[in-house]
Each structure stands twice: as structure tokens, then as C-alpha cells.
Design a protein around this motif. Structure first.
Motif, PDB file in Angstrom:
ATOM      1  N   TYR A 153      35.053  43.073  33.677  1.00 44.77           N
ATOM      2  CA  TYR A 153      34.700  42.041  34.643  1.00 44.77           C
ATOM      3  C   TYR A 153      35.985  40.791  34.824  1.00 44.77           C
ATOM      4  O   TYR A 153      36.043  39.975  35.623  1.00 44.77           O
ATOM      5  CB  TYR A 153      33.412  41.351  34.374  1.00 44.77           C
ATOM      6  N   PHE A 154      37.195  41.166  34.043  1.00 43.29           N
ATOM      7  CA  PHE A 154      38.067  40.313  33.812  1.00 43.29           C
ATOM      8  C   PHE A 154      39.349  40.722  33.692  1.00 43.29           C
ATOM      9  O   PHE A 154      39.554  41.850  33.168  1.00 43.29           O
ATOM     10  CB  PHE A 154      37.869  39.454  32.608  1.00 43.29           C
ATOM     11  N   ILE A 155      40.479  40.094  34.092  1.00 46.56           N
ATOM     12  CA  ILE A 155      41.681  40.387  33.846  1.00 46.56           C
ATOM     13  C   ILE A 155      42.396  39.387  32.941  1.00 46.56           C
ATOM     14  O   ILE A 155      42.295  38.229  33.235  1.00 46.56           O
ATOM     15  CB  ILE A 155      42.636  40.347  35.232  1.00 46.56           C
ATOM     16  N   GLU A 176      31.820  33.215  38.318  1.00 47.95           N
ATOM     17  CA  GLU A 176      32.176  32.815  39.475  1.00 47.95           C
ATOM     18  C   GLU A 176      33.399  33.658  39.726  1.00 47.95           C
ATOM     19  O   GLU A 176      34.398  33.736  39.118  1.00 47.95           O
ATOM     20  CB  GLU A 176      32.593  31.317  40.074  1.00 47.95           C
ATOM     21  N   PHE A 177      33.184  34.718  40.830  1.00 48.34           N
ATOM     22  CA  PHE A 177      34.449  35.668  41.102  1.00 48.34           C
ATOM     23  C   PHE A 177      35.558  34.874  41.356  1.00 48.34           C
ATOM     24  O   PHE A 177      35.527  33.719  42.073  1.00 48.34           O
ATOM     25  CB  PHE A 177      34.127  36.398  42.496  1.00 48.34           C
ATOM     26  N   ARG A 178      36.753  35.334  40.933  1.00 50.07           N
ATOM     27  CA  ARG A 178      38.018  34.724  40.989  1.00 50.07           C
ATOM     28  C   ARG A 178      38.394  33.322  40.094  1.00 50.07           C
ATOM     29  O   ARG A 178      39.355  32.831  40.234  1.00 50.07           O
ATOM     30  CB  ARG A 178      38.399  34.408  42.444  1.00 50.07           C
ATOM     31  N   LYS A 179      37.371  32.849  39.519  1.00 54.54           N
ATOM     32  CA  LYS A 179      37.587  31.902  38.439  1.00 54.54           C
ATOM     33  C   LYS A 179      38.316  32.176  37.370  1.00 54.54           C
ATOM     34  O   LYS A 179      37.900  33.138  36.730  1.00 54.54           O
ATOM     35  CB  LYS A 179      36.043  31.256  38.323  1.00 54.54           C
ATOM     36  N   ILE A 180      38.929  31.220  36.894  1.00 50.79           N
ATOM     37  CA  ILE A 180      39.630  31.206  35.466  1.00 50.79           C
ATOM     38  C   ILE A 180      38.859  30.709  34.474  1.00 50.79           C
ATOM     39  O   ILE A 180      38.065  29.764  34.611  1.00 50.79           O
ATOM     40  CB  ILE A 180      41.031  30.264  35.671  1.00 50.79           C
ATOM     41  N   TYR A 181      38.607  31.605  33.286  1.00 53.37           N
ATOM     42  CA  TYR A 181      37.851  31.290  32.206  1.00 53.37           C
ATOM     43  C   TYR A 181      38.674  31.222  31.005  1.00 53.37           C
ATOM     44  O   TYR A 181      39.646  31.961  30.864  1.00 53.37           O
ATOM     45  CB  TYR A 181      37.008  32.437  32.144  1.00 53.37           C
ATOM     46  N   GLN A 182      38.216  30.482  30.034  1.00 56.82           N
ATOM     47  CA  GLN A 182      38.792  30.415  28.786  1.00 56.82           C
ATOM     48  C   GLN A 182      38.246  31.539  28.017  1.00 56.82           C
ATOM     49  O   GLN A 182      37.222  31.674  27.688  1.00 56.82           O
ATOM     50  CB  GLN A 182      38.518  29.180  28.146  1.00 56.82           C
ATOM     51  N   ILE A 212      43.564  33.230  28.924  1.00 63.27           N
ATOM     52  CA  ILE A 212      42.793  32.868  30.025  1.00 63.27           C
ATOM     53  C   ILE A 212      42.326  34.203  30.689  1.00 63.27           C
ATOM     54  O   ILE A 212      43.003  35.295  30.534  1.00 63.27           O
ATOM     55  CB  ILE A 212      43.238  31.933  31.243  1.00 63.27           C
ATOM     56  N   ALA A 213      41.178  34.111  31.315  1.00 60.40           N
ATOM     57  CA  ALA A 213      40.663  35.317  32.228  1.00 60.40           C
ATOM     58  C   ALA A 213      40.422  35.107  33.479  1.00 60.40           C
ATOM     59  O   ALA A 213      39.607  34.087  33.597  1.00 60.40           O
ATOM     60  CB  ALA A 213      39.777  36.345  31.439  1.00 60.40           C
ATOM     61  N   ILE A 214      40.635  36.081  34.432  1.00 65.24           N
ATOM     62  CA  ILE A 214      40.419  35.523  35.751  1.00 65.24           C
ATOM     63  C   ILE A 214      39.082  36.781  36.059  1.00 65.24           C
ATOM     64  O   ILE A 214      39.153  37.706  35.915  1.00 65.24           O
ATOM     65  CB  ILE A 214      41.306  36.133  36.847  1.00 65.24           C
ATOM     66  N   LYS A 217      39.797  22.749  37.013  1.00 66.03           N
ATOM     67  CA  LYS A 217      39.679  24.124  37.224  1.00 66.03           C
ATOM     68  C   LYS A 217      39.271  24.957  35.767  1.00 66.03           C
ATOM     69  O   LYS A 217      38.987  25.855  35.764  1.00 66.03           O
ATOM     70  CB  LYS A 217      40.840  24.849  37.650  1.00 66.03           C
ATOM     71  N   LEU A 218      39.777  24.323  34.711  1.00 63.34           N
ATOM     72  CA  LEU A 218      39.753  25.088  33.496  1.00 63.34           C
ATOM     73  C   LEU A 218      39.380  24.129  32.316  1.00 63.34           C
ATOM     74  O   LEU A 218      40.005  23.223  32.213  1.00 63.34           O
ATOM     75  CB  LEU A 218      40.999  25.654  33.287  1.00 63.34           C
ATOM     76  N   PHE A 219      38.349  24.476  31.624  1.00 64.32           N
ATOM     77  CA  PHE A 219      37.900  23.805  30.515  1.00 64.32           C
ATOM     78  C   PHE A 219      38.595  24.335  29.330  1.00 64.32           C
ATOM     79  O   PHE A 219      38.607  25.651  29.193  1.00 64.32           O
ATOM     80  CB  PHE A 219      36.121  23.984  30.393  1.00 64.32           C
ATOM     81  N   TRP A 220      39.147  23.391  28.780  1.00 65.10           N
ATOM     82  CA  TRP A 220      39.993  24.278  27.426  1.00 65.10           C
ATOM     83  C   TRP A 220      39.706  23.161  26.419  1.00 65.10           C
ATOM     84  O   TRP A 220      40.104  22.069  26.182  1.00 65.10           O
ATOM     85  CB  TRP A 220      41.509  23.632  27.904  1.00 65.10           C
TER      86      TRP A 220
END
Length: 93
Positions: free
Chosen positions: A75-77, A40-46, A26-28, A11-14
Motif C-alpha cells: 500500500y506504500f512506496i 489517505e491516498f497519496r499522503k506522506i506517512y512516517q 517516509i512512505a507515500i 503535511k507530516l507528523f515527525w
């Protein structure tokens, strides 16, 4: 615990650089208009620290191309990781 690690790895490239940085965030993605191929909507990003971007209301994240790019911060939380999560991600890498 091993199953959790495998799922998180998918799920998350770290990156190792991020693990060495004290600002582990991280940001959603909550909006992806204009960037359908990149976000991607609702995906978790570094999130990567970028003071200049913050001043412009932008955020630097590693997107689907596995490269870091600037996107509108709206665009992120952004979420700071609890210490236990930081340790778990460190173990994965």
C-alpha cells in the motif's frame, strides 16, 4: 524557508523518536482499500522500523489517528529522506 517549514509541519507528523533513529523514512500511500478511514491516498506517512513486520510484508506507519499501526507494504512506496530533508524536519520539531 519559514513558509516551507510551516507547510511541511502540516503535511507530516515527525516524532522525536523518529528523529533519533538512524532509519529516517517516509512512505507515500498508493492504495487505501480496506483502510479508507485510516489512510489517505497519496499522503506522506512516517515509517517506524519494525523487523518483524517486514518479514510479514507489512509496514508500520503513523496513520490518521496519530498512532502506529501495521498495513500491507504494497500500500506504500517507501522513501529514504535525503540529509537536507532530515535537517529540515529536525528544525521543525
Amino acid at each position: 524557508m519559514e513558509l516551507v517549514k510551516k507547510r511541511l509541519k502540516l503535511k507530516l507528523f515527525w516524532s522525536k523518536d523518529m528523529l533519533n533513529n538512524n532509519q529516517k523514512k517516509i512512505a507515500i500511500c498508493i492504495k487505501n482499500e480496506d483502510y479508507l478511514a485510516s489512510l489517505e491516498f497519496r499522503k506522506i506517512y512516517q515509517v517506524l522500523p519494525d523487523d518483524k513486520a517486514e518479514k510479514l510484508n507489512m509496514i508500520r506507519v503513523i496513520d490518521e489517528s496519530e498512532e502506529d499501526y501495521l498495513y500491507p507494504a504494497s500500500y506504500f512506496i517507501v522513501i529514504e529522506l535525503p540529509e537536507i530533508a532530515e535537517k529540515l524536519f529536525a528544525e521543525i520539531n
